[in-house]
Motif scaffolding. Structure first.
Motif, PDB file in Angstrom:
ATOM      1  N   SER A 190       6.072   5.111   7.106  1.00 52.80           N
ATOM      2  CA  SER A 190       7.286   4.754   5.868  1.00 52.80           C
ATOM      3  C   SER A 190       7.506   5.505   4.881  1.00 52.80           C
ATOM      4  O   SER A 190       8.473   5.438   4.266  1.00 52.80           O
TER       5      SER A 190
ATOM      6  N   ASP B  95      -0.396   6.309   8.476  1.00 46.79           N
ATOM      7  CA  ASP B  95       0.025   5.122   9.561  1.00 46.79           C
ATOM      8  C   ASP B  95       0.906   5.667  10.591  1.00 46.79           C
ATOM      9  O   ASP B  95       2.246   5.522  10.268  1.00 46.79           O
TER      10      ASP B  95
ATOM     11  N   ASP C 154      -1.826   7.658   2.868  1.00 49.41           N
ATOM     12  CA  ASP C 154      -1.561   6.362   3.205  1.00 49.41           C
ATOM     13  C   ASP C 154      -2.139   6.026   4.450  1.00 49.41           C
ATOM     14  O   ASP C 154      -1.922   6.371   5.523  1.00 49.41           O
TER      15      ASP C 154
ATOM     16  N   LYS D 225       0.815  -1.184   0.104  1.00 50.40           N
ATOM     17  CA  LYS D 225       0.003  -0.008  -0.094  1.00 50.40           C
ATOM     18  C   LYS D 225       0.859   1.254   0.083  1.00 50.40           C
ATOM     19  O   LYS D 225       0.690   2.095  -0.862  1.00 50.40           O
ATOM     20  N   SER D 226       1.875   1.524   0.925  1.00 51.12           N
ATOM     21  CA  SER D 226       2.838   2.346   0.983  1.00 51.12           C
ATOM     22  C   SER D 226       3.528   2.594  -0.156  1.00 51.12           C
ATOM     23  O   SER D 226       3.703   3.624  -0.781  1.00 51.12           O
TER      24      SER D 226
END
Ligand code: ADP
Ligand code: MG
Length: 343
Positions: A142, A137, A215, A113-114
Motif C-alpha cells: 500500500s 506486505d 510495514d 498499520k500502513s
C-alpha cells in the motif's frame, strides 16, 4: 594472513567477511545467528544467548578460525537453513548505515498499520530525519499508492535497487512498484514472498538512514515471521484499535515479538475516537483500551489516533505527505522520546 576471529567480534561482520563460517555457527548450536536473528550481537553475546558454556565458546572460536583457513573443524558443519545465512549487507562493518530499523505490526489487517507507518515516516521526515519505508506486505502492498509513487525503482549495477523517493524525500520500496499494473495480484507462495523481502532489505541501496520503517504483513502468521527474521528490527511498534483488544490478536502479536526476542517500543491505538468540528469526541469502536494495552505489553502508549475521513482520502489520493495533525506529531515525539533521541 587471515585476521584472527575473536569473541568480541560482531557475528554479522564475521559471516559477511567469511560466509563459510555460517555453517560453523550453525554446527555449534547457534542457528539464529545463521538466519540473521541476533547477528548483531558479538560472538560472546550470541554464545550467552544460546547458553554455550565457556569451553564450548572456545571450541567455536577455534573452529571459526580453522574454517577461514580452510582447515577441518570439529563439528559436522550442518547445512545452513535454506534461504538463510545470507549475510545482510545493511549493517556494514564499522557503523550501520541504518541507525534504527523499526517494524510496525498489527494482529490483523485493516487496523491502520500502513497508515501509521506512512504518517510516522512523514512526521519524522518533517523533523529532518532521513527516513525509508520498506513495504514488507508483499501481497497487499500500500505504500506506493499512499505516497503517490508510480515510478519504477532504478536497477543499479550488481543488481542493486535504488528506492523511489517521495516528494518529501522519503525513500520507499513497495511491491507495487514492480508490478505491470497496480491491480495485478501477487499470487506467490511463501518462499517467493520471503525472497522478495530479503531483497527489499539487503539488495536495496538504502544509503544512510536514521529510520527504516518496515510495514509488516498483517497478522502473526508465516509472512510477518519471515520479515521479523530477515530484517531483525531494533524495535516493534504495535498498532491496535479499541475493538481489537477484546480478541486475542494483540496478545498473539506480543507473544510473537517476545518469542523472537524483539523489543516492543510502543503501542498505538488507532481509530480511538471521532471528533466533531465542534470538538465533541465519540468513541465509535468502544471505549479506549490504551491503559490495558500498556498493561499487557509493558510498553508505552505512543498515541491515540482519531478516525479522520480526511486522512483516508489523502492516502487514497497518494498525498499522505500533505496531512497535518497534532495527533501524529505527538506520535512522532513520543516515538523519539521512547528511543531517547534528542534533536
Ligand atoms: N485513523 C484513521 N482514520 C481514517 N481512516 C483510517 C484510519 N486508519 C486507517 N484508516 C483507513 O482504513 C483503511 C485500512 O488502513 P490500513 O492502514 O491500510 O490498514 P492495515 O495496513 O492495518 O491493513 C485504509 O483505507 C485507511 O486509510
Ligand atoms: Mg497494510
Amino acid at each position: 594472513m587471515a585476521e584472527l576471529i575473536t569473541a568480541d567480534m560482531v557475528i554479522h561482520d564475521v559471516v559477511t567477511k567469511h560466509p563459510e563460517t555460517v555453517k560453523v555457527f550453525h554446527g555449534h548450536g547457534l542457528p539464529c545467528t545463521a538466519c540473521a536473528v541476533g547477528s548483531r550481537e558479538s560472538i560472546a553475546g550470541g554464545a550467552r544467548t544460546h547458553r554455550l558454556p565457556p569451553e564450548k565458546l572456545d571450541l567455536l572460536l577455534k573452529d571459526l578460525n580453522a574454517a577461514i583457513k580452510g582447515e577441518p573443524v570439529s563439528v559436522a558443519p550442518k547445512k545452513a537453513p535454506v534461504g538463510r545465512g545470507i549475510p545482510l549487507t545493511m549493517a556494514s562493518g564499522s557503523g550501520r548505515k541504518i541507525k534504527h530499523v523499526i517494524a510496525v505490526m498489527s494482529g490483523k489487517g485493516g487496523v491502520g498499520k500502513s497508515l501509521v507507518t506512512g504518517l510516522l515516516a512523514v512526521s519524522l521526515r518533517r523533523q529532518g530525519y532521513r527516513v525509508g519505508v520498506l513495504d514488507a506486505d508483499i501481497t497487499g502492498p500500500s505504500m506506493a499508492r499512499m505516497f503517490g509513487l508510480s515510478a519504477k525503482p532504478t536497477m543499479l549495477p550488481d543488481n542493486r535497487i535504488r528506492p523511489v523517493e517521495s516528494r518529501g524525500g522519503i525513500k520507499v520500496i513497495s511491491m507495487n512498484m514492480f508490478l505491470g499494473e497496480e491491480s495485478d495480484p501477487v499470487i506467490w507462495r511463501g518462499p517467493m514472498v520471503a525472497k522478495a523481502i530479503q531483497q527489499f532489505y539487503s539488495d536495496v541501496e538504502w544509503d544512510q538512514l536514521d529510520f527504516l520503517l518496515v510495514d509488516l504483513p498483517p497478522g502473526t502468521s508465516d509472512a510477518p515471521l519471515t520479515v521479523m527474521q530477515a530484517v531483525v528490527p531494533d524495535g516493534v511498534v504495535i498498532v491496535s484499535s479499541p475493538q481489537l483488544l477484546a480478541t486475542m490478536v494483540v496478545k498473539k502479536c506480543i507473544n510473537m515479538v517476545r518469542h523472537l526476542k524483539g523489543t516492543i517500543i510502543g503501542v498505538v491505538e488507532n481509530m480511538a475516537y471521532f471528533e466533531t468540528p465542534s470538538g465533541e469526541r465519540y468513541e465509535i469502536f468502544g471505549p479506549s483500551q490504551g491503559a490495558e494495552l500498556v498493561a499487557i505489553t509493558g510498553a508505552p502508549l505512543l498515541a491515540q489516533l482519531p478516525i479522520d475521513p480526511q486522512v483516508a482520502a489523502l492516502c487514497d489520493a497518494g498525498r499522505v505527505e500533505e496531512y497535518e495533525s497534532s495527533a501524529y506529531q505527538l506520535l512522532a515525539e513520543n516515538f523519539l522520546n521512547t528511543l531517547k533521541i534528542k534533536r
